[in-house]
Design a protein around this motif. Structure first.
Motif: not given
Lengths: 236, 236
Positions: A204-218
């Motif tokens: 689940r922490c990995q999922h949150i990392c993915e959302y951060i990447i999504y925000f920063v990198k689109g």
């Protein structure tokens, strides 16, 4: 640099609303981190009183999820965010789902402790170690979320490998324990469920990392390999 | 009556886009249902070829999740939906997450079968029964989603109780099996994980029911008791 978009709305109500909902996520994250920390500490001390408190607190996490979700929908309807603002709101909506589930893990560990009270205990030391590693992951990913820090997010992402390896070793250990003394199987299964739940915290922490990447990198990196995620750091 | 809002956009591109994304969810749901059905059938026939096909197909489910999610974000940015349109988009975004996880369950069952191949098998009949019940729940909730049918959603929601009871009984059965022959513990654990995963399908169908209720009633019923959800039918 990554904060650029966060600072775009230099004034106004919209900016305040986005900031407020971001803060609410961090408050929710703080509460979940506390619940998980208390749960892992309760394993160590076999502290049933603490365990009962964790179970009693779970509804607060749930209520925060619902409130933040509602606020995000309200912001979308009222402010019609686009580009990085919309990505932020979407990232928040997904993050809180994972945070809520991590809260459920704390609840599950607490219930495992009360279920197993006064029964012969399988070894719980490795469970604690894995638990502490996931607390660190959660802490670091919340930190990365607060700063929308791509590099920090990728670092946390890669940590999950270690959790997975610890988990495999715990399962082997518990399996041996059950084989040597089959009478302990019911308690050991409770511990197995808790181990499984803790292992899921890493995911689940990995999922949150993915959302951060999504925000920063689109870029939506769910279901991508870790190498490709690593590559994101090299590509400006 | 519940379809009222769905028919509001009697023409135009926006209407077509919403319809298209709704259809994509149903296509994704159909694929997930097929994967789960194949997985449960593979348990029955101990069909390793089928199991491998399920694992190979999982990426299709993942790709659909990402594509639908992207489309929903695009609709929000471009069309700025409000009220029930926005609720529909939000319900879709959440539904596909649960559908993807149900797809993972099919994958997990398939892997359990290949891991346990040629080893002494614990009884798998109850697993199949529970599996068939969750396939029915998934089928019915997709049906309820297609029509945004509140009553059907609540009926599916209540079915999960039976899944939970079946699950408890499977765990007891598998526990006895392990105690009687501890050498089988590794295989039985694989079955336990599969049982757990199937039980979670019921929970995920319940989540989708909650999103349908959210769309129809505009009320977030997550973390609410079943009685209160039942009451929604009485209140127009």
């Amino acid at each position: 640099m990554d904060n650029m978009n966060l600072n775009k709305h230099i004034s106004g109500q919209f900016n305040a609303e986005l900031e407020s909902v971001r803060n609410q996520v961090l408050v929710m994250g703080g509460l979940v981190e506390q619940q998980l920390t208390d749960a892992i500490a309760a394993i160590h001390g076999q502290d049933l009183e603490a365990a009962r408190k964790i179970v009693a607190n779970d509804h607060k996490v749930n209520a925060m999820e619902v409130a933040i979700d509602e606020e995000c929908t309200r912001i979308i309807a009222k402010r019609q965010p686009a580009a990085s603002d919309l990505r932020l709101v979407m990232a928040i909506i997904k993050t809180i789902t994972d945070l809520e589930r991590i809260g459920d893990v704390a609840d599950k560990i607490a219930r495992m402790l009360t279920d197993n009270a006064n029964k012969p205990q399988p070894p719980l030391v490795s469970l604690e170690n894995m638990g502490r590693r996931t607390i660190k992951m959660l802490h670091d990913v919340l930190d990365a979320f607060a700063r929308m820090d791509l590099e920090a997010a990728i670092t946390v992402y890669k940590e999950d490998d270690k959790v997975d390896r610890e988990y495999e070793s715990i399962i082997r250990e518990l399996m041996t324990y059950m084989m040597e003394d089959p009478r302990t199987i019911p308690q050991v299964l409770n511990v197995l469920w808790a181990a499984r739940a803790i292992e899921r915290v890493g995911d689940r922490c990995q999922h949150i990392c993915e959302y951060i990447i999504y925000f920063v990198k689109g870029k939506d990196v769910r279901h991508t390999k870790v190498d490709e995620i690593n590559d994101l750091l090299g590509k400006p």
